[in-house]
Each structure stands twice: as structure tokens, then as C-alpha cells.
Design a protein around this motif. Structure first.
Motif, PDB file in Angstrom:
ATOM      1  N   GLY A 224       0.826  -1.439  -0.012  1.00  0.00           N
ATOM      2  CA  GLY A 224       0.165   0.223  -0.073  1.00  0.00           C
ATOM      3  C   GLY A 224       0.641   0.931  -0.040  1.00  0.00           C
TER       4      GLY A 224
ATOM      5  N   THR B  89       1.043   6.346   4.452  1.00  0.00           N
ATOM      6  CA  THR B  89       0.120   7.446   5.340  1.00  0.00           C
ATOM      7  C   THR B  89       0.783   8.402   5.735  1.00  0.00           C
ATOM      8  OG1 THR B  89      -0.711   4.748   5.571  1.00  0.00           O
ATOM      9  CG2 THR B  89      -1.468   6.566   7.220  1.00  0.00           C
TER      10      THR B  89
ATOM     11  N   SER C 263      -0.686  11.477   8.612  1.00  0.00           N
ATOM     12  CA  SER C 263      -1.618  11.318   9.808  1.00  0.00           C
ATOM     13  C   SER C 263      -0.962  12.896  10.427  1.00  0.00           C
ATOM     14  CB  SER C 263      -1.871  10.091  10.705  1.00  0.00           C
ATOM     15  OG  SER C 263       0.064   9.926  11.385  1.00  0.00           O
TER      16      SER C 263
ATOM     17  N   ASP D 222      -6.989   8.398  -0.192  1.00  0.00           N
ATOM     18  CA  ASP D 222      -8.572   7.766   1.078  1.00  0.00           C
ATOM     19  C   ASP D 222      -8.056   7.570   2.132  1.00  0.00           C
ATOM     20  OD1 ASP D 222      -6.823   4.623   1.599  1.00  0.00           O
ATOM     21  OD2 ASP D 222      -5.820   6.200   0.000  1.00  0.00           O
TER      22      ASP D 222
ATOM     23  N   ARG E 298      -8.159   7.610   5.987  1.00  0.00           N
ATOM     24  CA  ARG E 298      -7.599   5.953   7.094  1.00  0.00           C
ATOM     25  C   ARG E 298      -7.123   6.344   8.247  1.00  0.00           C
ATOM     26  NH1 ARG E 298      -2.015   3.804   3.589  1.00  0.00           N
ATOM     27  NH2 ARG E 298      -3.024   3.524   1.484  1.00  0.00           N
ATOM     28  N   PRO E 299      -8.044   5.230   8.940  1.00  0.00           N
ATOM     29  CA  PRO E 299      -7.681   5.623  10.580  1.00  0.00           C
ATOM     30  C   PRO E 299      -6.021   5.116  10.873  1.00  0.00           C
ATOM     31  CG  PRO E 299      -8.611   2.772  10.063  1.00  0.00           C
ATOM     32  CD  PRO E 299      -8.029   3.375   8.168  1.00  0.00           C
ATOM     33  N   THR E 300      -6.892   5.869  11.822  1.00  0.00           N
ATOM     34  CA  THR E 300      -5.488   6.766  13.385  1.00  0.00           C
ATOM     35  C   THR E 300      -5.312   6.569  14.100  1.00  0.00           C
ATOM     36  OG1 THR E 300      -5.812   8.416  12.213  1.00  0.00           O
ATOM     37  CG2 THR E 300      -3.928   7.539  10.962  1.00  0.00           C
TER      38      THR E 300
ATOM     39  N   GLY F  52      -6.028  10.631   9.340  1.00  0.00           N
ATOM     40  CA  GLY F  52      -4.812  10.240   8.507  1.00  0.00           C
ATOM     41  C   GLY F  52      -5.239   9.735   6.916  1.00  0.00           C
ATOM     42  N   VAL F  53      -4.269   9.796   6.041  1.00  0.00           N
ATOM     43  CA  VAL F  53      -4.391   9.780   4.631  1.00  0.00           C
ATOM     44  C   VAL F  53      -3.790   9.027   3.965  1.00  0.00           C
ATOM     45  CG1 VAL F  53      -3.858  11.968   4.060  1.00  0.00           C
ATOM     46  CG2 VAL F  53      -6.266  10.573   2.850  1.00  0.00           C
ATOM     47  N   GLY F  54      -4.215   8.064   3.217  1.00  0.00           N
ATOM     48  CA  GLY F  54      -3.536   7.449   1.923  1.00  0.00           C
ATOM     49  C   GLY F  54      -2.179   8.150   0.732  1.00  0.00           C
TER      50      GLY F  54
ATOM     51  N   ASP G 240       5.101  -4.756   7.367  1.00  0.00           N
ATOM     52  CA  ASP G 240       4.009  -5.058   7.249  1.00  0.00           C
ATOM     53  C   ASP G 240       3.486  -6.346   6.221  1.00  0.00           C
ATOM     54  OD1 ASP G 240       3.298  -1.537   7.222  1.00  0.00           O
ATOM     55  OD2 ASP G 240       2.904  -3.215   8.562  1.00  0.00           O
TER      56      ASP G 240
END
Lengths: 270, 276, 339
Positions: C232, C235, C237, C257, C259-261, C267-269, C303
Motif C-alpha cells: 500500500g 499514510t 497522519s 483515501d 485511513r484510521p489512525t 490519516g490519509v493514504g 507489513d
């Protein structure tokens, strides 16, 4: 092959096909000596045991032998204990090999482009070098105790030949067993094998004095012939009659144990 | 191996005599069980003595042709060798038992025992008693084997008792000595190193060959060696009619040694306790 | 040499037979290019060491083939051995000998004369920084020193291919860095290196390409960067004042997109990672929003590993991994006399 210096780069092509055998044997034997020097506790028993047994056997059982016409019990026992001392080198070889297996250094030896027979011969030569001191010690104490040598210097020659042969045979056997078992059990088994082979022969008394089962076993035990060869100079003249049986026995055992050791190390190449 | 600690019966404080007995019994049991779980050690204790006896009788039977031998020592070399085999077995067994004790000390189990309400004496006696039990079993087995092989106990049924009793007392003496060594040194290696010395002492005695036929300094040592007299007492049970001297040699002598060696062991124990 | 130095096809090693057979290595395909550092990454019991032992002719494969330095590891084992250097998991040394003695011995075993061997030994001692300790018994060496000596031993005959099995396991950080330096130096000199490791950072730092092995199989293979990108995008944050959160979120959503942080951050990708950060910050700035804290997290090899295997190799979640495959002890140490 050119002499390499630090400046000259070396690549795979200049390594001779199979390393130089003599150099390898020399350095591996030297290594064996270094190990003995740095860990003498493993070597000391091989000195003490034969000397002790010489004194104990000749002192305790001497009568059994002198009553048969032998002048000094030491005449009978020195060759036996010299050979016994020589066989202790075999145990050292086994222990050293197991140690190498456990540290992983044996992998290095296997990976090197040294031929297998060179590796085996190195251990056998190391066993011979190790047996010089025990043999000398036993013979010296024999002289101090009044041992007779009617056969002259040939007596010492015979005992030396027999002892060295036993050292090589025992070491070859120890190697073959250790290559197969790969643990300390090999050393213990070698010890037992040597012990019983030596004792189930004319170790204590001549064939004529034995009774029953022992006589039968001793007759077929090659050790009996080898002992006869080793002892002859201490009991009388050195003759061909008393020698040829021992020589054949030694030759046969040498060949057999060498094959045993070689087939053992070849197992690692499978 | 927490038989002693986990057993609730051990923890109750009763009259000191009863608890001493109970503690000793439990520790004896532990000692014996521990020995039986080491078959590799038992093998030399059985195989070598029997082998040497067999070898001796096959090699030295010509001796039976010597009238002095048959009149004064034994009817056959086999009969002669029995006592020596018993001696070997007992001596080796006692040394290993002490080795176990030293291992206990080294590994700290000993300290745990000391911290428990078990009496100090029971700890040592447990080991020694265990040694005696093993020795008795060993002798019985040896005698059975030798009898099958053709030996005879010339002194009759009491002679059997004499042999067994003598072995037990010798085991007591030997283990006491070795236990003292174990407690003093705390190292199994030291105790194991003592065995070769014991072996040497055996050779310098009548254990393997009659000292009558020895000469020179060797003979002198054998004459003075207590093992010679102990084993000759046992040889007496095997080869002659019952007599008091056999008991004197094979019972009294070990008993005297036992008293000294147990005192030595207990002294070493109190020294060790005082030091910690 | 035009052929790749290490080629394995369907390489397998089973211990035992039938249904109960343990598949320590199960159909491994790999190709290591000339001059590469190739990392073999996986937890204990994954099959790394077994694969290495097969490639270095110490263990016979049950199935499959492997060619090292152009030679078949089974049929031309001898030729393979002359071309490779091997430093296995436990330093293969004799503790009673000194470093100098061992190196000279190794050199003679590989065909040098005693004099040339000694010279070669000196050279290597200096290279791995053991000249001062050369006359001390190896048994007195620290773990790091033993590894260095082991490395020196493996280089005696200047092999073109070097195998290192977990070279820094158990070493302190300093020793680890020193060893990494040496490996990079060797590689710069042209040596192809295959190393196994359970340390993500090591694989990340050293390897040109890696293969992730799990339960005897390769689950991912490629350059670290590519593998991470496959997982991916990074991120970003940020944290802003709570009153500005909704507005900030709307702006972020334009760049990628959401994202949960962690709590209190958004958070954003970002598809192009660091390159896009400047645009995001500019947009937030133009909207009058103040960024209190900013962090850009790249996907890590962990990851990658987690995505490939379902569990993590390191860190807090590592405890959740399934039970390790226990390789049969005698088989794993087939040449060593351990009981």
C-alpha cells in the motif's frame, strides 16, 4: 602452483585439485597435538592407565605367569600394556571428532576440497603420534623393574610395531564408529570394544594355561597372534614362526578398520 | 525428586525418633530409586566384576593345582573370585551413591533439604542406608549367578548371611567415606575421581589374586590393606567351614571403618552448615 | 559466468515419510543474480537454514534441483564447494585454537601452502579486525568476534558466492553494524551474497531483493521497495485542533483515501508518499488550518510480512503468530553430533 603473496589475488582456479595431502596431514596432526597440549586432562589417563595396569597386573597376577617359567612378570606384561596405552590414542581421536561435530568445525572440514582419505589418514597419524609417550613410558618402567630382553633390540622393535599397529587399528575403528554414531556413545563403545578384544586373548596367561571357553575365544582372537608377535623378544628369540601370525593379523585389521573409517566418512557425501 | 518435600507426613513434627526413622526411610527410598534410574551406571557395577571373575577363573585355574591353594585358600578359582566380585560391586556402588549426593549438593537440592524440617542426620543416613540396600540386592544377585556357574558356599547357610551382612557393612563404610568426601567437596567430579583410587586399592589386595603369591613391596602393601582382610573374611565364608575369624574380618573391620567414616561425614556436614 | 550464481527449482526437503513427513522446505524456487545481496527472511523454523544447507551441499534435497556457481549441488558437490563460502548459524570454530591457527588451517585445507596460508590468514584477520586477538584462543572471543572469524574462514579461498545463515543473530547493535559494513564491502567487490535473517531491518538494509519464507514455502519475492509498495501507499497522519477536524478531514479526502489512525489524529493514504505531502500541507494552510503534528508512515517489511503470512515477525503482535514448525532436531543438525 605459484607461491601466493598477500598482494597476489587468488581465485578458485588456482586452488589445486584436492589440497596438497602432505601439508594437510601435517597441519591436522599439528592441530591434534595443540589440542592435547591445551587440554591435557584428556590425555593424562592414557598415560596413567597403562602404567598402573602394568604395576597392578604384574604385582597381583605375577605368580600365575612366573609359575609357568617366565622369569619376570614384567616380561609378560610390558608388551600388553604398551599396546593398551597405544590404543588409548583411539579414544582421543574419537573425542576430538565428536567435539568438531558439535562445534560445527567438522562441517568446515567436510566442505573443504581435501580428499576424504587425507582427512582419515590425518587422524590415524595423530593417533600414532599420541601413542609414542605411553609406549615409551611403559617400556621404561619395565626396564626399571628388571624386565628381560633375550631377543635383544628386536624385542623393542616388535613391541613398537605392534603398539603402533594397534593405535592405528583402534583409531580407524573409533573413526568409523564415530562417523556413524555421531555422539559420545561412539567413544564409550570403542572403549568397550578395545577392552574386551584385549582381555579375551592371551592377555593374562598363555593359551596353554587357559581353560574352556576362554581358550576357544582366545584362539580365534587376532589379538592373541599380535601379542605373541609383540612379546616374543621378551621371552626368547625373535623368530619368523612367532611373527607371521601377528603380521597377518595386523595387516588384516589395518585394512579392515581403514575401510570401516573410509566408508564412514563417505556417508557424509550422500 | 520432591518425595521428601511434598510428602505431608514429613512435615508433621512428632517424636524425634519416629520422624528420624520416617525421614530416613523416605530418603533411602529416593536414593535407591535414583540409582535404579541410571542404568548406565549399574552396568559397570555388574558387568565388570562378573567379567573379571569369569576371566580370572578361566585364566588362573592352574592355581587350583597348587596344594597350598586348595588347602588354604579355595577349592577353585571361581570360588575364590566370588568375594572379589562382590567387593568390586559394593565399592563401585558406594562411590556412585556418593556421586549422587555430590550432584545433589551441586544442584542445590541438598540446601533445600537442609531448609526443611528434616533432621540433618536423616539426610546423610538416608543416603547410606540406600547404599546398603543396593549392596544387599547386588550381593544376592551375584551369589545367585555364581552358584549357577558352579560356586559353592562351603560354610553353609550362615555363610550366606555372613556374606550379605559383610557386604552391607562394607557398603556402609565405603559410602560413609565417600559421602564425607562429597559433602566436603560438593563436586561430583571429585567423588568420581576417587573411584580410580579405590580401584587401585582393590588391586593391591587379595581381591583379585591371593596375596600369598605376591612379592616385594607389592606384598607388603597388600598385607596392610584392610580390603585384603575384609575380602579374605568373605573368601572364608565361600571356601571354609564357618568360623569366628570370618565374621571378625568381614563384619567387624568394616563396622569399625563405618563408624569412623560416618563420624567423618557428619562432621563434614556440620562444617558445611556452619559455613553457610 | 552468464548463468545466475544461485538457481533453485522446486527445492524440497522432507523429514520422515508418508503422512507424518515434516516438510521443512516445500518447493522453493529462486534465482539470485550475479552481484546481488539476496535476503531470505522468515521466523525460526521457516526453513531458511535447511534451504541454505541444501544449497551449500551439506544436505541432500528430497526433491527439486539447485545450481550454485553453475554446478549441480548434488552431482557436482565438490565443484560447488570450491566456489562458495559458508558461515552458518553457529560459528563453526574450534574453541581451543587461536584465530590465526584456524585461518591457517582453513587455508591449507583449501589447498594453499602453509606459508601462503599464513599470509592469507593475516590479510583476512586485518580485514575483519581481529589482528589484535589473533593469538588468543577462540573460546575467549565474544559472540561478535566469533562471527567475524567465521566470516573470515568462509572467505579464505575468495569465493564468488557467499552464504550467511543468520549472521547477526545474538549480536549487540555495534557488532551488527560492523558486520553489515563488511557484507556491503564484500558485495561491492563483486561477491554474490545470500543471507538468511529473522530481522526485518537487516533485510531492509542489506538486501537488493528478498524472499519471505514461511512454513517451507516462499510467499513473497522481490525488491524491498516493490514489496512495500504492493502492500500500500504511505499514510500521512496529522493532528489539528478539535474544532478544525471536520474541515481538515474534507481537505484530506481530496488527496487520497482516509485511513484510521491513532486517536486525535487524521490519516490519509498518499499514492506518491513524501512527494504529495507538500500539496496536502499547502491545502491545509490555504484553508487557515494549523497542523500541530505530522507523521508519514511507510509500510514496513513487517507489513509486507503480515500481509503475506497473516502474522507479524516482530513487535507486539508477533506473539499472535501460529506455532512454529518444529524441524526434527537430528535432521536439522545432520552433521553435528548433538544428541
Amino acid at each position: 602452483m605459484s607461491n601466493l603473496t598477500a598482494e597476489q589475488p587468488m581465485n578458485v582456479r588456482t586452488i589445486s585439485d584436492g589440497a596438497r595431502p602432505l601439508e594437510v596431514v601435517a597441519i591436522l596432526v599439528k592441530r591434534s597435538m595443540i589440542r592435547v597440549r591445551r587440554m591435557p586432562s584428556a590425555f593424562i589417563p592414557s598415560l596413567i592407565m597403562p602404567v598402573f595396569q602394568l604395576i597392578a597386573f604384574s604385582g597381583a597376577f605375577g605368580f600365575a605367569v612366573t609359575s609357568l617359567g617366565i622369569k619376570n612378570a614384567l616380561d609378560w606384561y610390558v608388551p600388553l600394556n604398551a599396546m593398551q596405552g597405544a590404543s588409548f590414542g583411539a579414544l582421543g581421536v574419537s573425542f576430538g571428532l565428536i567435539n568438531d561435530m558439535q562445534t560445527g568445525f567438522f562441517d568446515r572440514i567436510l566442505m573443504a576440497p581435501t580428499q576424504r582419505w587425507v582427512t582419515v589418514i590425518s587422524s590415524l597419524v595423530a593417533a600414532v603420534v599420541r601413542c609414542i609417550v605411553p609406549i615409551t613410558l611403559v617400556v621404561l618402567i619395565g626396564y626399571l623393574g628388571g624386565m628381560n630382553t633375550p631377543g635383544g633390540p628386536m624385542a623393542i622393535v616388535c613391541v613398537a610395531i605392534a603398539s603402533v599397529a594397534i593405535a592405528v587399528v583402534a583409531a580407524g575403528f573409533a573413526l568409523g564408529l564415530t562417523f556413524r554414531m555421531r555422539n559420545l556413545g561412539a567413544a564409550t563403545l570403542t572403549q568397550f570394544a578395545i577392552f574386551f578384544t584385549i582381555f579375551l586373548s592371551t592377555s593374562q596367561v598363555p593359551l596353554s594355561a587357559m581353560s574352556g571357553w576362554l581358550r576357544g575365544v582366545a584362539r580365534i582372537n587376532p589379538m592373541t597372534n599380535i601379542l605373541r608377535f609383540a612379546r616374543q623378544g621378551f621371552l626368547g628369540d625373535v623368530t619368523w614362526e612367532q611373527s607371521w601370525g601377528g603380521i597377518i593379523a595386523m595387516a588384516a585389521l589395518l585394512i579392515l578398520t581403514f575401510i570401516y573409517a573410509m566408508t564412514g566418512i563417505k556417508k557424509f557425501d550422500q | 525428586m520432591s518425595i521428601a518435600i511434598a510428602d505431608p507426613k514429613m512435615m508433621t513434627s512428632s517424636s524425634s525418633g519416629r520422624s528420624l526413622f520416617r525421614h530416613t526411610f523416605a530418603l533411602t527410598r529416593r536414593s535407591v530409586v535414583g540409582r535404579l534410574r541410571q542404568p548406565a551406571v549399574l552396568a559397570p557395577a555388574f558387568i565388570f566384576p562378573l567379567f573379571f571373575a569369569a576371566l580370572g577363573s578361566a585364566s588362573f585355574n592352574k592355581l587350583a593345582g597348587d596344594p597350598y591353594f586348595t588347602d588354604n585358600i579355595a577349592k577353585s578359582f571361581l570360588n575364590y573370585a566370588v568375594a572379589g566380585a562382590v567387593l568390586q560391586g559394593v565399592l563401585f556402588g558406594s562411590t556412585s551413591a556418593a556421586g549422587d549426593l555430590a550432584t545433589d549438593i551441586e544442584q542445590g537440592f541438598f540446601e533445600r533439604l537442609l531448609a526443611s524440617p528434616i533432621s540433618r542426620t536423616a539426610i546423610v543416613l538416608g543416603r547410606l542406608a540406600g547404599s546398603m540396600v543396593v549392596a544387599v540386592v547386588q550381593v544376592v544377585i551375584f551369589l545367585a549367578i555364581f552358584l549357577v556357574a558352579g560356586a559353592r558356599v562351603e560354610s553353609g547357610p550362615i555363610g550366606y548371611l555372613g556374606l550379605v551382612g559383610g557386604s552391607a557393612l562394607l557398603a556402609l563404610a565405603m559410602s560413609g567415606l565417600m559421602a564425607g568426601l562429597a559433602i566436603k567437596s560438593g563436586s561430583p567430579e571429585v567423588v568420581q575421581g576417587a573411584f580410580p583410587l579405590v580401584f587401585v586399592l582393590m588391586f593391591l589386595s587379595s581381591a583379585f589374586f591371593p596375596r600369598h603369591y605376591m612379592k616385594g613391596w607389592y606384598r607388603t602393601v597388600a598385607d596392610w590393606n584392610p580390603l585384603s582382610h575384609i575380602v579374605e573374611g568373605m573368601q572364608g565364608f565361600m571356601n571354609h567351614d564357618l568360623s569366628a575369624s570370618q565374621f571378625a574380618k568381614s563384619w567387624l573391620l568394616p563396622l569399625v571403618i563405618a563408624i569412623i567414616s560416618i563420624a567423618f561425614a557428619l562432621r563434614a556436614l556440620s562444617n558445611r552448615l556452619a559455613a553457610s | 559466468m552468464t548463468q545466475a550464481p544461485i538457481i533453485a527449482t522446486g527445492l524440497s526437503r522432507y523429514f520422515g515419510t508418508g503422512d507424518n513427513a515434516i516438510k521443512a522446505v516445500d518447493g522453493v524456487d529462486l534465482e539470485v543474480q550475479q552481484g546481488e545481496i539476496f535476503g531470505f527472511l522468515g521466523p525460526n523454523g521457516a526453513g531458511k537454514s535447511t534451504t541454505v544447507r541444501m544449497l551449500t551441499t551439506l544436505l541432500k534435497p528430497t526433491a527439486g534441483t539447485a545450481f550454485v556457481a553453475g554446478y549441480d549441488v548434488v552431482k557436482d558437490a565438490d565443484k560447488v564447494r570450491r566456489s562458495i563460502g559458508v558461515a552458518l548459524q553457529d560459528a563453526a570454530i574450534d574453541p581451543l585454537m587461536t584465530g590465526r591457527e584456524l585461518l591457517t588451517l582453513q587455508a591449507v585445507l583449501y589447498g594453499l601452502s602453509k606459508v601462503a596460508g599464513k599470509n592469507r590468514g593475516e590479510e583476512l584477520l586485518e580485514r575483519v579486525g581481529l589482528t589484535a586477538a589473533a593469538d588468543r584462543r577462540v573460546g575467549t572471543y565474544s559472540g561478535g568476534m566469533r562471527r567475524r572469524l567465521d566470516l573470515a574462514l568462509s572467505l579464505v579461498h575468495e569465493p564468488t558466492v557467499l552464504f550467511l545463515d543468520e549472521p547477526t543473530t545474538g549480536l549487540d547493535p555495534m557488532s551488527r553494524l560492523t558486520l553489515w559494513e563488511e557484507v556491503k564491502r564484500l558485495n561491492a567487490g563483486g561477491t554474490t551474497v545470500l543471507l538468511t535473517t529473522q530481522y526485518l531491518e537487516e533485510a531492509d538494509q542489506l538486501a537488493d531483493r528478498i524472499a519471505i519464507i514461511d512454513h517451507g514455502r516462499i510467499v513473497r519475492q522481490g525488491a524491498p521497495r516493490e514489496l512495500k509498495a504492493m502492500v500500500g501507499s504511505p499514510t500521512l497522519s496529522i493532528s489539528v485542533a478539535s474544532s478544525e477536524t471536520d474541515e481538515a478531514r474534507a481537505i484530506l479526502a481530496r488527496f487520497g483515501d482516509l485511513r484510521p489512525t491513532s486517536e486525535g489524529t487524521l490519516g490519509v493514504g498518499l499514492a506518491r508518499g513524501a512527494e504529495d505531502v507538500a500539496s496536502v500541507i499547502r491545502a491545509l494552510d490555504e484553508a487557515g488550518l494549523k497542523v500541530r503534528h505530522l507523521e508519514l508512515d511507510e509500510p514496513s517489511l513487517d507489513d509486507v510480512f503480515a500481509e503475506a503470512t497473516g502474522y507479524r515477525l516482530e513487535g507486539a503482535d508477533a506473539a499472535n503468530k501460529p506455532a512454529e514448525t518444529e524441524v526434527v532436531p537430528e535432521a536439522k543438525k545432520s552433521r553435528r553430533g548433538r544428541k
